[in-house]
Design a protein around this motif. Structure first.
Motif, PDB file in Angstrom:
ATOM      1  N   SER A  45      73.136  21.208  57.026  1.00 55.97           N
ATOM      2  CA  SER A  45      72.913  22.731  56.623  1.00 55.97           C
ATOM      3  C   SER A  45      72.815  23.525  58.091  1.00 55.97           C
ATOM      4  O   SER A  45      72.957  24.851  57.805  1.00 55.97           O
ATOM      5  CB  SER A  45      71.198  22.516  56.400  1.00 55.97           C
ATOM      6  N   ARG A  49      74.128  27.052  57.986  1.00 53.38           N
ATOM      7  CA  ARG A  49      73.507  28.402  58.547  1.00 53.38           C
ATOM      8  C   ARG A  49      74.294  29.051  59.708  1.00 53.38           C
ATOM      9  O   ARG A  49      74.172  30.206  59.885  1.00 53.38           O
ATOM     10  CB  ARG A  49      72.168  28.011  58.883  1.00 53.38           C
ATOM     11  N   GLU A  55      71.785  31.290  61.340  1.00 56.64           N
ATOM     12  CA  GLU A  55      71.438  30.645  62.540  1.00 56.64           C
ATOM     13  C   GLU A  55      72.054  30.989  63.722  1.00 56.64           C
ATOM     14  O   GLU A  55      73.329  31.034  63.387  1.00 56.64           O
ATOM     15  CB  GLU A  55      71.373  29.296  62.212  1.00 56.64           C
ATOM     16  N   GLN A  89      70.144  23.004  46.921  1.00 59.71           N
ATOM     17  CA  GLN A  89      69.831  21.803  46.064  1.00 59.71           C
ATOM     18  C   GLN A  89      68.677  22.118  45.075  1.00 59.71           C
ATOM     19  O   GLN A  89      68.803  21.585  43.856  1.00 59.71           O
ATOM     20  CB  GLN A  89      69.181  20.901  47.140  1.00 59.71           C
ATOM     21  N   ASP A 162      74.741  23.839  49.622  1.00 55.87           N
ATOM     22  CA  ASP A 162      73.943  23.114  50.390  1.00 55.87           C
ATOM     23  C   ASP A 162      73.290  21.965  49.331  1.00 55.87           C
ATOM     24  O   ASP A 162      72.360  22.062  48.560  1.00 55.87           O
ATOM     25  CB  ASP A 162      72.840  23.732  50.994  1.00 55.87           C
TER      26      ASP A 162
END
Ligand code: ADP
Ligand code: ADP
Length: 229
Positions: A45, A49, A55, A89, A162
């Protein structure tokens, strides 16, 4: 093309500092269906990101279509992020909004110029008759179809998934994999799909990165038995 060049990210965990992502380099071709497989906590993940710039890596670079994402101005970054859609998800639907309102949400939040008609995306995911239903009235597979419709309506050039099937049973997983496959064919975009399910990679992807404890340990080429049919 999406290029991750030597990206790393450290976090402070229960046992002190650790590298969630450790020196990962990989390239994803334009229009590719690319998988990222690994166990829970492997850093998958975090890699996603990085791509949508939610991120920042501690080191390394993220180059998308020859542009260094970390060098973008605030305004350029907003434009960049508008071309990326994500599915999750747990679907991330708003429970007090109808199917239609959920799908239209990105258009309400941001100013998009070229979007798909709501009828087109509802048709595509086969939820015409659920237009005014609320998420609580839907099955898991139907909820993920709403998530996919919401992702497609903005006409993304990159679709980040994701663990899109991890909350679904086997039959429904097949169904959602098929919708994603058709979306890729029909709308043409780069798809990056993070999963711990090898079957999903086998069905959907052309290549996949294998991630273990933050490290890229292999890149696999996927061949399908029925590909020549
Ligand atoms: P995966 O998607 O493969 O399950 P993640 O990228 O979500 O892995 O997380 C990798 C590791 O980094 C996990 O141990 C997770 O708990 C940790 N982690 C992720 N984000 C943060 C954060 N913001 N702060 C601290 N630890 C984090
Ligand atoms: P996923 O289910 O996609 O792997 P997570 O549930 O691990 O995602 O993470 C959801 C959010 O929580 C992310 O923004 C991530 O950075 C953050 N996060 C994950 N693990 C930790 C952690 N150990 N400490 C703090 N934040 C975390």
């Amino acid at each position: 093309m999406i290029e991750l060049k030597g990206v790393s990210k450290g976090f402070i965990g229960q046992n002190g500092a650790f590298k969630a992502v450790d020196q990962v380099s990989l390239s994803i071709e334009k229009n590719e269906l690319f998988g990222v497989i690994g166990e829970s906590g492997a850093g998958k993940s975090t890699l996603l990101r990085f791509i949508n710039a939610l991120e920042q890596p501690d080191e390394g670079r993220i180059i998308v279509d020859n542009v260094d994402v970390q060098q973008l101005s605030k305004k350029e970054l907003r434009l960049y992020q508008k071309k990326i859609s994500m599915i999750f998800q747990q679907f991330n639907l708003l429970s007090n909004k109808t199917v239609e309102e959920n799908i239209l949400l990105p258009l309400e939040l941001y100013d998009y110029k070229q979007t798909l008609p709501i009828e087109t995306v509802l048709d595509f995911v086969g939820l015409n008759d659920k237009r005014t239903s609320y998420p609580a009235e839907l099955s898991g597979g139907q909820k993920q179809r709403v998530g996919i419709a919401r992702a497609l309506i903005t006409r993304p050039t990159i679709l980040l998934c994701d663990e899109p099937t991890s909350a679904l049973d086997q039959g429904t997983t097949k169904e959602i994999v098929d919708v994603l496959k058709r979306a890729h064919q029909e709308f043409g975009m780069t798809v990056v799909i993070v999963t711990h399910e090898l079957e999903v990679i086998k069905e959907l992807c052309s290549r996949a990165a294998v991630i273990e404890k933050g490290r890229l340990i292999d890149t696999i080429q996927v061949t399908r038995k029925n590909e020549q049919k």
